[in-house]
Design an enzyme around this catalytic site. Structure first.
Site, mmCIF file in Angstrom:
data_model
loop_
_atom_site.group_PDB
_atom_site.id
_atom_site.type_symbol
_atom_site.label_atom_id
_atom_site.label_comp_id
_atom_site.label_asym_id
_atom_site.label_seq_id
_atom_site.Cartn_x
_atom_site.Cartn_y
_atom_site.Cartn_z
ATOM 1 N N HIS A 156 -25.525 -2.593 -33.555
ATOM 2 C CA HIS A 156 -25.044 -3.761 -34.070
ATOM 3 C C HIS A 156 -26.227 -4.649 -33.871
ATOM 4 C CE1 HIS A 156 -23.269 -8.028 -33.094
ATOM 5 N NE2 HIS A 156 -23.042 -7.807 -34.271
ATOM 6 N N SER A 157 -26.470 -5.761 -34.804
ATOM 7 C CA SER A 157 -27.649 -6.661 -34.570
ATOM 8 C C SER A 157 -29.151 -6.024 -34.189
ATOM 9 C CB SER A 157 -26.853 -8.102 -33.570
ATOM 10 O OG SER A 157 -27.972 -8.879 -33.663
ATOM 11 N N MET A 158 -29.642 -6.664 -33.034
ATOM 12 C CA MET A 158 -30.750 -5.903 -32.600
ATOM 13 C C MET A 158 -30.730 -4.599 -31.972
ATOM 14 S SD MET A 158 -32.990 -8.180 -33.234
ATOM 15 C CE MET A 158 -34.373 -7.596 -32.392
ATOM 16 N N GLN A 218 -25.388 -2.307 -38.159
ATOM 17 C CA GLN A 218 -24.599 -3.537 -38.512
ATOM 18 C C GLN A 218 -25.266 -4.793 -38.331
ATOM 19 O OE1 GLN A 218 -21.053 -2.459 -36.001
ATOM 20 N NE2 GLN A 218 -20.455 -0.792 -37.469
ATOM 21 N N SER A 230 -28.071 -5.853 -38.573
ATOM 22 C CA SER A 230 -29.320 -5.650 -37.942
ATOM 23 C C SER A 230 -30.605 -6.376 -38.818
ATOM 24 C CB SER A 230 -29.680 -4.213 -37.664
ATOM 25 O OG SER A 230 -28.685 -3.782 -36.740
#
Length: 938
Positions: free
Chosen positions: A168-170, A195, A197
């Site tokens: 998720h993200s980073m 997700q 990212s």
């Protein structure tokens, strides 16, 4: 003049507020379903080798469990397929509970005991989107975690050879960064799902470590793309609800010919069709279900682990995330099938359209369509059904016996799932081997549904309309009326292919002559160059508004976006398209918002430059609000930058630029997919320079009202601190003695080198802020004293007599309690207010590293690496010297004429090189402040 400035900056702030409101709240409501745990979640810590635990004391690896499963896995004797969740910026390892819980519930319904072991990594909720110093450390720990997970399965006959990563993200960026490690075995990870990212570029580049990390990841995946073709990566963007990471940044930089790298927006995912914000994308039930279904379909029944077959992985991902045809992945598609001969169940359709609703009693039913009589007049066959079961339903007839077909080929593989029904469109030119088509409308189980089919002529079903220009401001509209009785219509939105300055309100009004039950209508904005489709389902008749905005720009000269209308027959649809100014402003901030801080810094820098020029000319400092108002100079800043941009389009100038070893100009992160593989600027990117004056106005408005707020806060704090200080009437209040100054400078330098540079910067700022507060208290004290002499006070407000300055020179060693002393303090106060506003920028830019250091104090007292180390010493030196600075010292300095010439060229350089490297702002400010500090000495 002051009222005009207030009105102008008030209007600019109003436009900025409208854009921010649209960016933060101007989207659909959250239609995600929440995922719930039916048993208490447990996170069992996985023991790591001592070396790993010693190197990464702040990190941890956990196994998710619930209820009986949590009890069974206490000894970590695992038999499932491993999945590892990676949290993102400030993310918690406990966010894995949605994925883990749904996977456990799904496993209860699976035969053979198939299940997953969901692991999660604790990255100590670090702010890695703003501080890049921890990213490489997280990547190394992830590598160790994967090896530790695979060691837990050594007791199995066929242990897993790889781990599936969900980032998720980073966390998704860290997952791709694994492959940059020199000792990483690429076979340990064969599937990555990310997700929200930001793969293309960081959202904000506040330190060089973040950009270096991105550069290493990009070079690895671009330069060695052929070696990584077997690694399947799926990137899912959140849509417009995610204002933290715009979906364009989630596009994977990969070669166009690599089918194993998929990028899309969650609004286009079948059976999801919702937009998610940056956090809800983790727990959105619709998306979690799609992910878990994908995992179960990827299990190899023989090894009970994830398949290593790249083709199967791609087929499963395409099934669940892109098209969702009725056939399951891996099933045969083109094998002819025999159809039972039931004459009563067959009906031949000779009309142009079929509308059939199944009865309550179950019965077989087939509709036959002759192709020979339709090939010349029509181009497509369109069919839809609200029976969403995954069964074959449209066939091509190879052998006909009387009124029925006995030998056919299943054509259902092209079926596409929409929210209310499944649809299939067949091109007649591809059906030359068939004599007939037939549609199965059998409901042997008694389920009722509707089937609608028709022959279509593409040219009559397609319309074109030019979207309004952005400068129409919504006053004009482009209108289209559809009177056809067809089931599918496509409107080509000409010239709709830009992300920033194009945003529309699309109103669709439907009305029908006969009121009866109909299937819902579906309005779909289809983007040919990226999977970012958005769907809206409505009843008929209705009036519906659709947001017409894009996540990515058109990378080439393909057609613009399309509006597909799946309509009800015999109804009229009116489509009206208008430019939406609030949405345009929201898009500008979404894509260009990171340039506003740059222009804020430019405005404050030019404000200080204006103060220096004022002191040079009149030996007095002007009012701060007046100077901030004059900091807006787009003709002096943006015009040279634009000329430089045009010059760099010439190859000869580029060669000179390269010979001087100058970095490339910063414009904006790419707004089109696969940007890494486009060497030239995308079509239409000139809008960046056209929007620069508007962004400059926004930045100047932030500087103007921010400085106003700063003055108000200083006045309030000075009122609170006044009783704690002895009244002073000297302009030297709050200054430091030379010995004290040297001691503080040395102490702060040592503190910054041994702990955290941002802490030293913040402490230096506080010392200077104290000087401003003392000047504010002195100004108030003098003003109250001079109220006893209203005539002189009035004269002081009108201006200073030139003799006043000479009198102040005659009296040495003691302050002059007169209008002259008041004016001197006011001049110093205005100067230091400007400096204080400028000093807040380095403090804010270094804030994330300070927060990271504070949160990790129990593990380490020194921030390593420290993004502030290159400029700690000069910045502290500047802060300390300028504390004792006043207008008299500056006016007598021989360096002042040179110093007054620096802010404008530095502002131009800042706009040229800082939009994608925000940390450079501090360096350009230092280049202006160091000569100013030297003016206090020379």
């Amino acid at each position: 003049m002051k009222l005009a400035a207030v009105a102008f900056y008030g209007l600019a702030a109003g436009l900025l507020a409208v854009g921010l409101r649209e960016l933060l709240t101007g989207f659909e409501e959250n239609r995600c379903s929440m995922t719930y745990m039916f048993e208490y979640p447990e996170y069992r810590r996985v023991a790591l080798p001592r070396r790993v635990a010693r190197l990464y004391p702040a990190y941890g690896l956990y196994l998710y469990g619930e209820g009986v499963y949590a009890q069974e896995t206490r000894a970590l004797k695992l038999t499932g397929a491993p999945v590892l969740f990676l949290p993102g910026n400030a993310g918690s390892y406990k966010q894995a509970r949605s994925l883990g819980s749904v996977a456990l519930r799904k496993a209860e319904t699976m035969e053979g005991g198939l299940h997953f072991n969901v692991f999660t990594v604790d990255f100590n909720e670090e702010l890695v989107a703003l501080y890049g110093g921890s990213l490489l450390r997280q990547t190394h720990f992830l590598h160790e975690s994967i090896k530790a997970i695979l060691r837990l399965y050594k007791h199995l006959k066929t242990p897993p050879q790889s781990v599936v990563l969900v980032g998720h993200s980073m966390g998704g960026v860290v997952a791709r960064a694994l492959f940059t490690l020199p000792r990483f075995n690429t076979n340990l990870v064969s599937l990555i799902i990310t997700q929200a990212s930001p793969h293309l570029a960081p959202v904000l580049a506040l330190d060089p470590y973040l950009l270096d990390f991105y550069s290493a990841v990009r070079q690895k995946w671009v330069n060695q793309a052929n070696k990584l073709r077997n690694v399947t990566v799926l990137s899912v963007g959140g849509g417009y609800r995610d204002y933290q990471v715009r979906s364009g940044l989630t596009s994977l930089p990969c070669p166009p010919g690599d089918p194993n790298k998929l990028s899309l927006v969650v609004t286009a995912v079948p059976r999801t069709w919702v937009s998610t914000d940056h956090l809800s994308i983790v727990w959105c039930k619709e998306l979690v279900l799609a992910t878990v279904r994908t995992f179960f379909d990827l299990i190899d029944p023989e090894t009970r682990q994830f398949t290593e077959n790249s083709e199967k992985k791609l087929a499963v991902l395409n099934h669940h995330f892109i098209k969702h045809p009725v056939r399951l992945p891996g099933e045969t598609q083109d094998t002819p099938v025999s159809i039972s001969d039931l004459p009563d169940a067959w009906s031949e359709v000779n009309t142009l359209r079929l509308a059939y609703s199944t009865p309550k009693e179950g019965q077989p039913k087939f509709f036959l369509f002759a192709l020979s009589s339709r090939r010349k007049a029509y181009s497509h066959f369109y069919c839809r059904s609200n029976n969403l079961e995954m069964t074959s339903w449209v066939y091509g007839c190879l052998q006909k016996n009387g009124s029925s077909c006995v030998y056919a080929v299943d054509l259902s593989k092209g079926t596409e799932l929409l929210p209310p029904y499944k649809v299939l469109t067949l091109r007649l030119s591809d059906l030359s081997s068939f004599t007939h088509l037939f549609v199965s409308a059998s409901n042997l189980n008694g389920k009722q549904f509707t089937v609608e089919c028709e022959w279509q002529r593409e040219e009559s079903q397609t319309l074109s309309v030019a979207v309004p220009h952005v400068l129409s401001f919504g006053l004009t509209s482009s209108d289209v009326t559809i009177n056809s009785s067809g089931l599918l219509h496509t409107i080509e939105l000409q010239h709709f292919h830009q992300v920033v300055y194009q945003a529309f309100r699309i109103n669709v009004a439907s009305q029908c002559k006969v009121q009866k039950d109909r299937l819902p209508s579906v309005y779909r904005i289809k983007v040919p160059w990226f999977r970012e489709d958005s769907l809206t389902t409505v009843s008929v008749p209705s009036v519906t508004e659709i947001s017409g905005m894009l996540h990515t720009s058109r990378p080439d000269n393909t057609s613009g976006a399309l509006l597909q209308l799946h309509t009800a027959p015999n109804c009229q649809y009116k489509v009206s398209i208008r430019t939406s100014l609030p949405r345009v402003l929201g898009q500008i901030l979404r894509f260009c918002g990171h340039m506003v801080p740059v222009y804020t810094a430019v405005t404050l820098l030019l404000t200080c430059g204006g103060q220096v020029s004022s002191i040079l000319k009149s030996r007095r400092a002007a009012d701060m609000s007046q100077m901030v108002g004059k900091g807006l100079q787009p003709h002096k800043v943006n015009l040279p930058v634009y000329i430089l941009h045009i010059a760099l389009s010439c190859s000869c100038f580029q060669e000179v630029w390269s010979m001087l070893f100058l970095p490339s100009m910063d414009t904006l992160p790419p707004t089109f997919p696969d940007a890494t593989f486009h060497e030239e600027e995308a079509p239409g990117e000139e809008w960046v320079h056209l929007l620069s004056p508007l962004l400059y106005i926004f930045g100047a408005a932030v500087a103007y009202w921010g400085s106003t707020l700063l003055r108000l806060v200083i006045r309030l704090i000075s009122l609170v601190l006044a009783p704690l200080h002895r009244p002073s009437v000297s302009r030297d209040c709050g200054t430091l003695r030379l010995r004290t100054q040297l001691l503080i400078t040395l102490s702060l330098t040592v503190m910054g080198g041994t702990s955290c540079g941002a802490l030293s910067i913040f402490a230096s700022f506080l010392f200077h802020l104290y000087r401003v507060l003392r000047l504010q208290m002195t100004e108030r004290s003098l003003r109250h004293m001079l109220n006893l002499a209203p005539r002189k006070h009035k004269e002081a407000e009108n201006g200073i007599d030139p003799e006043c300055l000479s009198k102040s020179k005659e009296i040495s060693g003691a302050p002059l309690l007169s209008e002259c002393a008041l004016q001197e303090v006011r001049d110093d106060l205005q100067l230091h207010l400007c400096l204080s506003a400028l000093f807040t920028l380095p403090v804010m830019l270094s804030g994330p590293s300070l927060i990271h250091w504070i949160r990790n104090l129990r593990y380490s007292t020194q921030l390593n690496p420290d993004p502030c180390w290159p400029y700690i010493v000069p910045l502290i030196f500047v802060y300390m010297l300028l504390i004792n600075c006043n207008t008299l010292k500056l006016s007598n300095s021989k360096l002042l004429p040179l110093t007054s010439c620096l802010p404008l060229p530095l502002a131009i350089i800042m706009v040229t090189f800082s939009p994608l490297h925000l940390y450079r702002i501090t360096y350009f400010l230092l280049a202006s402040l160091v000569p100013l500090a030297l003016c206090c000495l020379l």
